[in-house]
Design an enzyme around this catalytic site. Structure first.
Site, short mmCIF file in Angstrom:
data_model
loop_
_atom_site.label_atom_id
_atom_site.label_comp_id
_atom_site.label_asym_id
_atom_site.label_seq_id
_atom_site.Cartn_x
_atom_site.Cartn_y
_atom_site.Cartn_z
N ARG A 187 -11.19 -85.63 64.95
CA ARG A 187 -12.15 -84.62 64.53
C ARG A 187 -12.84 -84.95 63.21
O ARG A 187 -14.03 -84.68 63.05
CB ARG A 187 -11.43 -83.29 64.38
CG ARG A 187 -10.96 -82.77 65.71
CD ARG A 187 -10.15 -81.52 65.59
NE ARG A 187 -9.84 -81.05 66.94
CZ ARG A 187 -9.13 -79.97 67.20
NH1 ARG A 187 -8.64 -79.25 66.20
NH2 ARG A 187 -8.91 -79.60 68.43
N ALA A 219 3.35 -68.64 66.22
CA ALA A 219 4.56 -68.93 65.45
C ALA A 219 5.37 -67.66 65.23
O ALA A 219 6.59 -67.64 65.44
CB ALA A 219 4.20 -69.58 64.12
N GLY A 220 4.71 -66.59 64.82
CA GLY A 220 5.42 -65.36 64.48
C GLY A 220 6.01 -64.67 65.69
O GLY A 220 7.17 -64.24 65.66
#
Lengths: 661, 247
Positions: A350, A63-64
């Site tokens: 999950r 993301a960054g």
């Protein structure tokens, strides 16, 4: 069926109710037009003005780094920070399985709407529709972007991209690069960011840890960092701050997260006024290598993609559990996921796969060595796949995972079935953000795993990489301009009282860690906190257990500030000091997670409250009471947060009991 | 098992360092090498000695942050990352020497921690494909033959740990660079910048103080991701061709 508890009164000692929260940023149009409309509605910043605007991005994972690259290309002045020695090492790199996109390259019925539907359903109807639709919508552009960057996705012989399928889904929409998809996507984003570093639009600060947010007149205007090599405390001011700092699964001490993953940046922001959304939603991943002993520092994930071909089983009879699995005949094996969930089989989501594995072990049918009184493992068996596909095909598909397993356990998974057990993996909670990804502090944004927005109470496989890149490449750059267009902003002086206060609080905190001079190391507190969290706020939670955990954590926190021991100095590389700061924040976050779990008297996704289950043991939601986001406000006292509820309204998807049978 | 550890201690970049001996008892063979160091560090802290600084993060063999010279081998006796090296690779009574990566381009920060930002600067010089966000064509518009994609992937497996540099007698970064040049050079998207990329990267490599490659092959032998030595041949081929075209 067990009903919810009716002792709500006793919860009032843990928190107080605040005003409801509403996200009004999404345009009021049909969901399919919403993002297009939002991009049009958001104000523009002309290219000449962009270079006058300073953007801080903390964290350089998927993301960054993608946000830094994109904002840099657009012409903003970007400063990107990470605690690792290089942006290329962010924990996104460890993601194995793949990234979803609604390309429908296989013509198997996929579409934007179906990806949207699967994700909302997979999140157990606890995510925000508007954000999830947008995620599904931009997913296809992510693949185009990454391919153009040279990301070597798996391909068919015709030269086109290959796909596979992941848990909770009946189409093949997952793009992958062997078992190293996260690595390849991150390297793509990292390279795009380094290109901007060379171009001078991005300044990179590695081995820097963010320790405080600077908030001036209620608006985020910068951060305080520590240069981890020299100990220098630095002030970085800007017009907007973006947190892309990942999740907080390490609150459990043992998790699949990298050792350095921590909550500090998000927690410091929370203490400055950013609401924390749904902290109790933790994803427990079903396919991890079981714990081998007390020395263990972390848990290693085996990709979920293994469930495409591997079959999960335990012996039918407890007395067979110590036998060599190869000696247990077919009729004595219980392929429990295939038995209970015939439609999805080994590919159930999950949370369900994890809980059933725990149930098998709790029944006494777990396998592998005893840790304490329990065998904590189930078999993930490739014998049938090897027979069907041949060993070389299995090697080509999963070879690196098999090698990793062999290295860690000393066993050959081609010969003996792997043993797996659930472990803490991903945190769906995070800083509360609106449709624009802005937190409750104006000028402070949160992207990727650091925010709470897209996965609801559970996260489907191959969706985190998708969210991180969607936020970084496409969403944030388009929403943040609406904020930046309000500029130019008045410059903040370095000696502004809010800046001085933030810097001073960082220094005094560090001094305090170094001066307690007690008996216990940061790791020993962290390990103890982790045990409490796993025991009482892990795969299954109860009212009594959570209350007990809160007491234990409060006691541990009191001891921490009295009995911590940190050697060394503040003016050099000091890894114990770094850990101390992170553990201090985990100790406060841990309590909030327990309070959040305590107040949510329903089961949903990764939050399983034992008091709320159906007759056959499945999670039982209470939509009438709990179809909201819990956004917690810090009040200055970690023991007394305020709860703001954001009601989740489902206009495009009907709420249903989730069933994978 | 019981072990004797000789570990490099160095207080800071400008301090002089030395090997300090520590005795370890009751080491389990299921521990990773770094977990063994964790145990030692907890003991040192209890005794009032500053713990040994070392780098690690994912501990899954993929982030590339860890890296120690263990008795003269980069990442130790097995072909893997240090975090994936387990104590079952050693014998009771062994003496193990632990040192940081040694290379001029990787200055020591403290104890076993080195500064590898030179690798980032090599990538900045051209280790990318120039494509702005949103400017990408539809992914299926450019097919990539599977063998090319596979070879690109094999080269792209490099984790940038620096073992190749540490293992090389010349401290050359050619395997690292060759991996990147091969990865991007194998896909059609990487072609427009292919000559410029290799020239810029090699210039930066030399500027950073890495040594030249003399085809010894220690790098490929030490690489935990088994990057093949022939990526260096590919790099040299691209370099010759680029230099020729540049004139």
């Amino acid at each position: 069926m067990t009903d919810t508890l009716n002792d709500t009164d006793t919860l009032s000692e843990y928190f107080t109710d605040g005003t409801p929260l509403v996200d009004t940023r999404a345009p009021d149009v049909d969901i399919a037009q919403m993002w297009t409309q939002a991009q049009f509605d958001n104000a523009l910043v002309n290219p000449a003005n962009r270079r006058k605007l300073d953007v801080i991005i903390v964290g350089t994972g998927l993301a960054g780094a993608s946000a830094a690259a994109t904002m840099g290309e657009a012409g903003y002045n970007v400063k990107a920070f990470c605690y690792q020695d290089s942006a290329r090492r962010a924990h996104s790199i460890a993601a194995q399985g793949g990234i979803n996109a609604a390309k429908n390259y296989n013509d198997d019925g996929d579409s934007t709407y179906r990806l949207f539907y699967d994700t909302v359903k997979g999140g157990d109807y606890r995510s925000r529709e508007t954000n999830v639709y947008r995620l599904a919508e931009v997913s296809t552009k992510i693949i185009d972007q990454c391919v153009a960057q040279g990301v070597p996705f798996a391909r068919e012989y015709g030269g086109l991209l290959d796909n596979r399928s992941f848990g909770g889904v009946q189409v093949a929409r997952t793009f992958y690069a062997a078992g190293q998809t996260g690595q390849q996507l991150l390297i793509g984003a990292y390279q795009a960011m380094e290109r901007q570093v060379a171009a001078g639009t991005v300044q990179e600060y590695t081995r820097h840890e963010m320790l405080e947010v600077v908030v001036v007149d209620g608006v985020a205007r910068g951060i305080i960092t520590r240069d981890m090599m020299t100990g220098h405390i630095e002030t970085h001011l800007a017009d907007v701050v973006v947190l892309a700092t990942g999740g907080y699964g390490n609150v459990f001490f043992l998790s699949t997260n990298a050792m350095g993953c921590n909550v500090t940046a998000a927690w410091r922001a929370h203490r400055k006024g950013a609401y924390f959304g749904n902290p109790c939603y933790t994803q427990i991943h079903p396919t991890c290598i079981p714990v081998s002993g007390e020395h263990q520092s972390k848990l290693t994930l085996m990709s979920e993609s293994l469930r495409n071909d591997g079959r999960i089983w335990v012996p039918k009879r407890a007395e067979d559990c110590d036998k060599d699995p190869r000696q247990i005949p077919e009729e004595d094996r219980d392929y429990y996921l295939e038995r209970i969930y015939p439609a999805f089989g080994n590919l159930v989501p999950r949370d369900i796969a994890s809980r059933q594995a725990k149930n098998m072990c709790d029944e006494g049918r777990g396998v592998g060595p005893k840790v304490g009184d329990f065998r904590r493992g189930v078999y993930l068996d490739f014998a049938a796949a090897i027979e069907r596909m041949g060993r070389s095909a299995v090697e080509a598909k999963y070879g690196n995972l098999f090698d990793m397993y062999a290295r860690i356990t000393g066993e050959d998974p081609y010969q003996v079935p792997m043993r797996i057990y659930p472990a803490v993996h991903y945190t769906m909670g995070g800083l509360w953000v609106d449709y624009d990804l802005q937190t409750s502090i104006p000028g402070l944004y949160a992207v990727g795993e650091a925010n709470f927005s897209d996965h609801g109470a559970n996260r489907l496989g191959a969706s985190s990489l998708m969210q991180c890149l969607a936020d970084g490449y496409f969403v944030l750059p388009n929403t943040i301009r609406n904020y930046l267009a309000k500029g130019p902003f008045e410059k903040v002086a370095e000696d502004h009282p809010a800046v001085v206060e933030a810097e001073q609080s960082v220094r005094s905190r560090i001094d305090r860690f170094l001066s307690i001079n007690g008996e216990r190391t940061p790791d020993s507190f962290h390990r103890e906190l982790g045990n409490v969290m796993w025991e009482y706020c892990g795969m299954e939670r109860t009212d009594a257990g959570l209350r007990k955990a809160i007491d234990l954590i409060r006691g541990l926190r009191e001891e921490f500030w009295r009995n911590l021991k940190v050697l060394g100095t503040a003016d050099s590389l000091n890894q114990s000091l770094e850990k101390a700061g992170r553990v201090a924040d985990f100790l406060e976050l841990g309590e909030l997670m327990c309070i959040d779990a305590l107040h949510r008297r329903e089961s949903c996704g990764g939050h399983f409250r034992a008091e709320s289950q159906t007759e056959d043991g499945e999670a039982l939601r209470h939509d009438d009471e709990f179809a909201y986001v819990a956004a917690w406000e810090f009040t200055g006292d970690a023991d007394r947060p305020v709860l703001h509820k954001e009601d989740l309204s489902y206009k495009f998807i009907e709420l249903k009991q989730r069933s994978y049978k | 098992m019981n072990l004797t550890l000789k570990i490099w201690r160095q207080a800071g970049p400008d301090a002089s360092g030395e090997l300090v001996t520590y005795q370890m008892t009751d080491v389990s063979e299921d521990m990773s090498f770094l977990e063994m160091l964790d145990v030692l560090n907890e003991r040192l802290a209890a005794e009032g000695t500053e713990p040994i600084a070392f780098d690690s993060d994912c501990r899954e063999g993929i982030c590339g942050m860890c890296g120690l010279m263990i008795s003269g081998d980069a990442h130790g006796p097995e072909r893997t990352t240090t975090c994936q090296l387990h104590m079952r690779s050693f014998n009771d009574g062994d003496t193990i020497t632990v040192e940081p990566w040694r290379a001029d381009a990787f200055p020591v920060v403290r104890d076993l921690v080195v500064d590898r930002t030179a690798f980032d600067r090599i990538i900045q010089s051209g280790g990318f494909i120039s494509v702005n966000t949103g400017a990408a064509p539809e992914a299926h518009s450019v097919p990539v033959p599977k063998p090319d994609a596979d070879r690109a992937f094999d080269a792209a497996k490099c984790i940038g740990c620096g073992a190749c540099v540490a293992a090389c007698p010349n401290a050359s970064g050619m395997l690292f660079m060759g991996a990147k040049v091969t990865h991007l050079g194998e896909v059609p998207q990487g072609q427009p910048e292919r000559p410029a990329r290799v020239l810029a990267m090699v210039d930066q490599h030399d500027l950073e103080g890495f040594g030249g490659c003399t085809n010894i092959g220690e790098c490929a032998g030490a690489c935990p991701k088994e990057i093949p030595l022939d990526v260096i041949s590919q790099l040299n081929k691209d370099l010759r061709s680029a230099a020729f075209h540049r004139g």
